[in-house]
Design an enzyme around this catalytic site. Structure first.
Site, PDB file in Angstrom:
ATOM      1  N   TYR A  58       0.836  -1.203   0.000  1.00 51.11           N
ATOM      2  CA  TYR A  58       0.000   0.000   0.000  1.00 51.11           C
ATOM      3  C   TYR A  58       0.870   1.253   0.000  1.00 51.11           C
ATOM      4  O   TYR A  58       2.026   1.238   0.437  1.00 51.11           O
ATOM      5  CB  TYR A  58      -0.937   0.019   1.213  1.00 51.11           C
ATOM      6  CG  TYR A  58      -0.216   0.206   2.534  1.00 51.11           C
ATOM      7  CD1 TYR A  58       0.013   1.477   3.063  1.00 51.11           C
ATOM      8  CD2 TYR A  58       0.237  -0.892   3.262  1.00 51.11           C
ATOM      9  CE1 TYR A  58       0.678   1.648   4.267  1.00 51.11           C
ATOM     10  CE2 TYR A  58       0.905  -0.735   4.467  1.00 51.11           C
ATOM     11  CZ  TYR A  58       1.120   0.545   4.964  1.00 51.11           C
ATOM     12  OH  TYR A  58       1.783   0.712   6.151  1.00 51.11           O
ATOM     13  N   PHE A  68       2.266   9.811   3.393  1.00 48.30           N
ATOM     14  CA  PHE A  68       2.594   9.696   4.809  1.00 48.30           C
ATOM     15  C   PHE A  68       3.054   8.283   5.193  1.00 48.30           C
ATOM     16  O   PHE A  68       3.600   8.070   6.274  1.00 48.30           O
ATOM     17  CB  PHE A  68       1.404  10.111   5.688  1.00 48.30           C
ATOM     18  CG  PHE A  68       0.151   9.308   5.445  1.00 48.30           C
ATOM     19  CD1 PHE A  68      -0.033   8.056   6.035  1.00 48.30           C
ATOM     20  CD2 PHE A  68      -0.859   9.810   4.637  1.00 48.30           C
ATOM     21  CE1 PHE A  68      -1.188   7.330   5.807  1.00 48.30           C
ATOM     22  CE2 PHE A  68      -2.018   9.086   4.406  1.00 48.30           C
ATOM     23  CZ  PHE A  68      -2.181   7.835   4.997  1.00 48.30           C
ATOM     24  N   ASP A  69       2.849   7.292   4.311  1.00 43.68           N
ATOM     25  CA  ASP A  69       3.255   5.925   4.659  1.00 43.68           C
ATOM     26  C   ASP A  69       3.264   5.073   3.389  1.00 43.68           C
ATOM     27  O   ASP A  69       2.471   5.307   2.471  1.00 43.68           O
ATOM     28  CB  ASP A  69       2.286   5.325   5.691  1.00 43.68           C
ATOM     29  CG  ASP A  69       2.826   4.053   6.321  1.00 43.68           C
ATOM     30  OD1 ASP A  69       4.039   3.793   6.191  1.00 43.68           O
ATOM     31  OD2 ASP A  69       2.043   3.327   6.954  1.00 43.68           O
ATOM     32  N   ILE A  88      -7.644   0.130  10.173  1.00 33.23           N
ATOM     33  CA  ILE A  88      -8.755   1.077  10.142  1.00 33.23           C
ATOM     34  C   ILE A  88      -9.957   0.434   9.436  1.00 33.23           C
ATOM     35  O   ILE A  88      -9.820  -0.467   8.621  1.00 33.23           O
ATOM     36  CB  ILE A  88      -8.357   2.394   9.441  1.00 33.23           C
ATOM     37  CG1 ILE A  88      -7.928   2.139   7.992  1.00 33.23           C
ATOM     38  CG2 ILE A  88      -7.261   3.112  10.217  1.00 33.23           C
ATOM     39  CD1 ILE A  88      -7.653   3.417   7.194  1.00 33.23           C
ATOM     40  N   TYR A 114      -8.868   7.709  10.886  1.00 30.94           N
ATOM     41  CA  TYR A 114      -8.339   8.062  12.201  1.00 30.94           C
ATOM     42  C   TYR A 114      -9.198   9.084  12.939  1.00 30.94           C
ATOM     43  O   TYR A 114      -8.810   9.562  14.006  1.00 30.94           O
ATOM     44  CB  TYR A 114      -6.905   8.577  12.060  1.00 30.94           C
ATOM     45  CG  TYR A 114      -5.930   7.489  11.679  1.00 30.94           C
ATOM     46  CD1 TYR A 114      -5.377   6.645  12.636  1.00 30.94           C
ATOM     47  CD2 TYR A 114      -5.578   7.293  10.353  1.00 30.94           C
ATOM     48  CE1 TYR A 114      -4.494   5.640  12.290  1.00 30.94           C
ATOM     49  CE2 TYR A 114      -4.689   6.286   9.991  1.00 30.94           C
ATOM     50  CZ  TYR A 114      -4.156   5.466  10.961  1.00 30.94           C
ATOM     51  OH  TYR A 114      -3.279   4.464  10.602  1.00 30.94           O
ATOM     52  N   PHE A 131      -5.559   5.548  -0.117  1.00 30.94           N
ATOM     53  CA  PHE A 131      -4.631   4.408  -0.113  1.00 30.94           C
ATOM     54  C   PHE A 131      -4.694   3.680  -1.453  1.00 30.94           C
ATOM     55  O   PHE A 131      -5.788   3.296  -1.902  1.00 30.94           O
ATOM     56  CB  PHE A 131      -4.987   3.402   0.987  1.00 30.94           C
ATOM     57  CG  PHE A 131      -4.726   3.878   2.379  1.00 30.94           C
ATOM     58  CD1 PHE A 131      -3.466   3.749   2.945  1.00 30.94           C
ATOM     59  CD2 PHE A 131      -5.740   4.468   3.117  1.00 30.94           C
ATOM     60  CE1 PHE A 131      -3.226   4.182   4.241  1.00 30.94           C
ATOM     61  CE2 PHE A 131      -5.509   4.907   4.416  1.00 30.94           C
ATOM     62  CZ  PHE A 131      -4.248   4.766   4.970  1.00 30.94           C
TER      63      PHE A 131
END
Length: 472
Positions: A58, A68-69, A88, A114, A131
């Site tokens: 991902y 961010f990731d 999540i 979140y 994502f």
């Protein structure tokens, strides 16, 4: 999803993300909280079942395109159990709709990600997240105690609530049992967990039900050891060592009172009931069921230290009987190592117990240790010289010991004979090597060198092999 990588400081160009025209809403309420936009179609029609362990890559970004990731940056696929709340909510919903090798973009509103708090410092409060997810594969959920793949679960309908049945709970289930393409069992049944075999329900189903929620419906794949094992089931026409599949729905259950919540008197009464049930099963030849009941006695009483006087004596008698009866059941099932363990626990309580010594001796005979077995039977005769059963077993042990000695003697005789023959051939070969060259001999006594023949040429010089019968 893994914790957000806080260490990445590399900034990449931001490209705003917007859902494409073919994006679909995958939320149950169709509230637009999770939109899925397929970028690369997957293969096949199968979707990952709830509870399966999925493997993905991902890349996570904000709506403005800032990353961010990323599992791809780490070079390691991410795995998680689907539908268990380990990630999540948007992921549990979105990945459940994907096929193998599918690549999709999930647009996740904050209440499916979140929320109001965000995940500082990378994810601000109330952030919609994007994502890109690639689904590689999944494995069914392994719910066996030892994680040996013996019980695999495919959840068809998740249950409700947070509670599951406990040992001895009264459960009400519907089930369909399959062996290959054949349905061999289809019914609704109520029973107490632990008594399943009495109702032709294998141990694997009972173990699985301990992890079910009310109204859950799942398919269970059982290896033979968790089904009907090497015995099979004549009543259900299940052959030996058969792998089985059950579709099970837990309609209702009533938890049994936990042993930790019982006082000593309650445990004593429950142990008495278990002994009665165990005896009934033993007399019917249902040794596996009997063992379960005797094991419950041990779980109730083994560490119960608060009983006094007559009740303490009663507790010790029940516990001793549980160990001895488990040993007898295991003897019937030819489980000699386990028999030995149960006997040892009984002898730890009463070192001169005749039944414990006798059954220990029988177990040792089954383990081909006649000399040790003989000691146990002789120990009985020391304080009960007229015990005919023990005397007969001593005779059997002596015969077994003599038989073993004869086998050992034959084995070692063959070994020594082989060694002697090898020594003889080696000496003969060495002697030949010491003989003078043919040119030193008189021509009228011997032929030419080419006519000479080593006597050992016709003798095999390979290492000898003992016949298989020498080890039987």
């Amino acid at each position: 999803m893994e914790d957000i990588d806080q260490s990445s400081s590399k900034k990449e160009p931001s490209v705003p993300h917007v859902p494409g025209p073919n994006a679909i809403d995958v939320t149950p309420d169709k509230d637009g909280g999770v939109l899925k936009d397929v970028k690369h179609e997957g293969v096949g029609d199968e979707l990952p079942p709830l509870g399966s362990n999925v493997s993905v890559h991902y890349v996570g970004t904000l709506l403005d395109g800032s990353k961010f990731d990323s599992s791809r940056d780490r070079g390691e696929k991410f795995e998680f159990p689907l539908g268990k709340g380990n990630v999540i909510k948007a992921w549990d919903l979105g990945v459940a709709t994907m096929k193998r090798n599918e690549v999709a973009v999930l647009y996740c509103k904050s209440n499916y990600a979140y929320g109001e708090s965000g995940s500082p410092p990378k994810i601000p409060p109330n952030a919609t997240l994007v994502f890109e997810v690639e689904l590689f594969d999944w494995k069914l959920e392994d719910i066996s105690k030892n994680k040996d793949g013996g019980i695999l679960r495919r959840t068809l309908k998740p249950g409700g609530g947070y509670s599951s049945p406990n040992e001895e709970a009264l459960v009400e289930i519907s089930l369909i049992g399959r062996h290959g393409d054949k349905i061999f069992d289809q019914r609704e049944v109520s029973f107490n967990l632990g008594d399943g075999l009495e109702h032709n329900i294998p141990d694997g189903v009972e173990q699985a039900l301990l992890k079910f929620k009310k109204n859950e419906r799942s398919i269970l794949q059982l290896k033979p050891d968790y089904g009907f094992g090497s015995a099979g089931s004549q009543e259900l026409t299940i052959p030996a060592n058969a792998s089985l599949e059950y579709e099970v729905e837990l309609k209702n259950f009533e938890k049994a009172k936990e042993s930790w919540s019982m006082d000593a008197d309650e445990k004593l009464e429950q142990a008495k009931l278990c002994k009665e049930k165990g005896t009934t099963h033993f007399k019917s030849g249902k040794y596996a069921l009997a063992i379960k009941q005797y094991a419950k006695i041990v779980s109730y009483l083994e560490f119960e230290k608060t009983l006094k006087d007559e009740k303490l004596v009663e507790r010790d008698a029940l516990l001793l009987a549980a160990f001895l009866n488990q040993a007898m059941c295991c003897l019937k099932l030819n489980e000699f190592n386990i028999t030995k363990d149960h006997c040892q626990k009984a002898l730890d309580m009463d070192s001169n117990n005749e039944k414990g010594l006798f059954r220990m001796g029988q177990a040792l005979l089954g383990m081909h240790e006649p000399e040790e077995a003989k000691k146990k039977f002789e120990a009985i005769l020391q304080f009960d010289a007229k015990n005919k059963a023990a005397s007969n077993q001593v005779v059997i042990c002596i015969a077994r010991i003599r038989q073993q000695h004869q086998q050992d003697k034959k084995l070692y005789s063959n070994i020594f004979n082989t060694m002697a023959e090898n020594d003889r051939l080696r000496a003969l070969r060495n002697k030949m090597m010491e003989m003078p060259e043919p040119t030193q001999w008189e021509n009228n006594e011997v032929g030419t060198a080419s006519e000479l023949k080593d006597p050992l040429d016709s003798v095999p010089c390979t290492e000898s092999e003992d016949s298989e019968s020498d080890y039987n």
